[in-house]
Design a protein around this motif. Sequence first.
Motif, PDB file in Angstrom:
ATOM      1  N   THR A  47       0.814  -1.217   0.000  1.00  0.00           N
ATOM      2  CA  THR A  47       0.000   0.000   0.000  1.00  0.00           C
ATOM      3  C   THR A  47       0.847   1.267   0.000  1.00  0.00           C
ATOM      4  OG1 THR A  47      -0.115  -0.146   2.416  1.00  0.00           O
ATOM      5  CG2 THR A  47      -1.933  -1.103   1.164  1.00  0.00           C
ATOM      6  N   VAL A  48       2.114   1.156   0.371  1.00  0.00           N
ATOM      7  CA  VAL A  48       2.989   2.331   0.405  1.00  0.00           C
ATOM      8  C   VAL A  48       3.280   2.865  -0.989  1.00  0.00           C
ATOM      9  CG1 VAL A  48       4.087   1.830   2.613  1.00  0.00           C
ATOM     10  CG2 VAL A  48       4.940   0.744   0.543  1.00  0.00           C
ATOM     11  N   ALA A  49       2.882   2.141  -2.038  1.00  0.00           N
ATOM     12  CA  ALA A  49       3.023   2.673  -3.399  1.00  0.00           C
ATOM     13  C   ALA A  49       2.185   3.922  -3.598  1.00  0.00           C
ATOM     14  CB  ALA A  49       2.622   1.616  -4.419  1.00  0.00           C
ATOM     15  N   ILE A  50       1.344   4.254  -2.610  1.00  0.00           N
ATOM     16  CA  ILE A  50       0.536   5.467  -2.691  1.00  0.00           C
ATOM     17  C   ILE A  50       1.410   6.713  -2.765  1.00  0.00           C
ATOM     18  CG2 ILE A  50       0.346   5.735  -0.189  1.00  0.00           C
ATOM     19  CD1 ILE A  50      -2.454   6.768  -0.569  1.00  0.00           C
ATOM     20  N   VAL A  51       2.638   6.647  -2.236  1.00  0.00           N
ATOM     21  CA  VAL A  51       3.518   7.833  -2.232  1.00  0.00           C
ATOM     22  C   VAL A  51       3.872   8.261  -3.657  1.00  0.00           C
ATOM     23  CG1 VAL A  51       5.721   8.771  -1.477  1.00  0.00           C
ATOM     24  CG2 VAL A  51       4.406   7.298   0.052  1.00  0.00           C
ATOM     25  N   PRO A  52       4.514   7.401  -4.477  1.00  0.00           N
ATOM     26  CA  PRO A  52       4.792   7.848  -5.849  1.00  0.00           C
ATOM     27  C   PRO A  52       3.526   7.977  -6.688  1.00  0.00           C
ATOM     28  CG  PRO A  52       5.408   5.554  -5.598  1.00  0.00           C
ATOM     29  CD  PRO A  52       5.049   6.048  -4.234  1.00  0.00           C
ATOM     30  N   LEU A  53       2.473   7.224  -6.329  1.00  0.00           N
ATOM     31  CA  LEU A  53       1.239   7.292  -7.103  1.00  0.00           C
ATOM     32  C   LEU A  53       0.570   8.652  -6.964  1.00  0.00           C
ATOM     33  CD1 LEU A  53      -0.542   5.595  -8.946  1.00  0.00           C
ATOM     34  CD2 LEU A  53      -1.817   4.853  -6.934  1.00  0.00           C
ATOM     35  N   VAL A  54       0.619   9.250  -5.779  1.00  0.00           N
ATOM     36  CA  VAL A  54       0.041  10.581  -5.578  1.00  0.00           C
ATOM     37  C   VAL A  54       0.762  11.611  -6.439  1.00  0.00           C
ATOM     38  CG1 VAL A  54      -0.133  12.458  -3.899  1.00  0.00           C
ATOM     39  CG2 VAL A  54      -0.931  10.191  -3.300  1.00  0.00           C
ATOM     40  N   PHE A  55       2.084  11.513  -6.493  1.00  0.00           N
ATOM     41  CA  PHE A  55       2.850  12.450  -7.321  1.00  0.00           C
ATOM     42  C   PHE A  55       2.550  12.258  -8.805  1.00  0.00           C
ATOM     43  CE2 PHE A  55       5.332  12.636  -3.421  1.00  0.00           C
ATOM     44  CZ  PHE A  55       5.649  13.982  -3.353  1.00  0.00           C
TER      45      PHE A  55
END
Length: 439
Positions: free
Chosen positions: A30-38
């Motif tokens: 779920t931490v892929a949310i970081v680059p996904l938000v950018f």
Amino acid sequence: MIVLLAAAIAGLLLFTAGLAAQGRSLRIGTVAIVPLVFLLIPVLQSLPLPLGLRQMVDPNGNALLRDNDVSPISAWTLSLDPVSTRVQLGRAAAALMVFLFAYHLASGQRQRHLLPRALGAAGIAAVAIGLGHKILGIDKLYGLFNATGRTLLIGPFVNSNHTAEFLELSAFVCLGCSFLRPTALNRMGWLVGTLLCAGGAAATLSRGAVAALGMAVLLFTFLRYRVRDTGPSNRRRASLLWAVLLLGLVVLAAGALGAGQLVDRFRASAVTSDVRFQLWRDGLRVLAAHPAGIGRGAFDHVFPIYRTVKTPQRLRFAFVESQPLQLLIDSGVLFFAGILAALGVALWQILRNGRRDKIEAAFLAGLFAVVVHSFVDFGLETLGVLLPFMAVLGLVLGRIHPGTREHTPRARWTLVAAACAGLLRSEEHTSELQSLTNL
């Protein structure tokens, strides 16, 4: 940049295809949310909106569009410079690709040491390039490009602050690599790399590098002191002595590679007269006029309208010289809150499930060094700093959940497709932006 984007697409597709051929799947959490938000921010800023709806969101932006309107328009994107924003989409997609790659390797067992060693070796190579120019008497970067004059290292970046940020990160990656194997050769070899990269960062004569390295060493000391050790109780005391020794070696390396000139620079320039403060003030004027954001990459074309800062020489500011403020101005208050929320998720995962070992402490200190330096610079707007930063972040988060497969195959392939689509879209508009620049 076009070559890099094309190589990123090919690399990601071949990587996922190779995994599929072996009957394996991409590991991601779920931490892929970081680059996904950018990635999502430039996507949403590139969607055309009816002018009536856009008027409600950004009335001052609509006024600028009307004042500069060559032909009547009925819709416009939230970004005031959609071409540049779509180029930023490719940068974000490349960051997502590197994050996925790093997370997958770090959460495995066979090749988890490959990427940190490659990053550490790249930092050592960067120092060799910078010192090589001085030794050979080459004044221009690779004999072609004018580099920052007030530095003892020429390259590998044109901007010495960006060189410093990359070397700060590389120094602590080398330190983490020294803990990968308990052999004297591995330990001493990578510690030498740590000293070279830390000394190289000081040799750039960047004042931000001093604060970044100091704060990063303090964080490493704190994390190393609190590391999980199952041995005797005197391990903590030994850890503290290790950290103090590291700080002493960094100071020694910095002194050997230019701390004297750095002190002279501190004496010669007053902090209160730094043009950054005037630039930040004008940047806040842009934010006050466009609280919904001007679009990622649009600062170069929007800022001259609000600029009041004056310089002895003619300068054009493409960035506001502060990464958090740059993201706030470009993305707007709402999207910036989303960035903070995504980073909060990653930080919570590290605090709650972190490995709490020496390697994680070193990697986190390297990330922290770049973050500290980014408050007075814009290195993360450069792919040469952004991609290594996302790679180390992926290594830290991947090590938390070894072998994790939290998402369905559809979700994993969606992330891969999103990265490839962003790279393809940006490659097209990078060519368009280059054509406009030539005109």
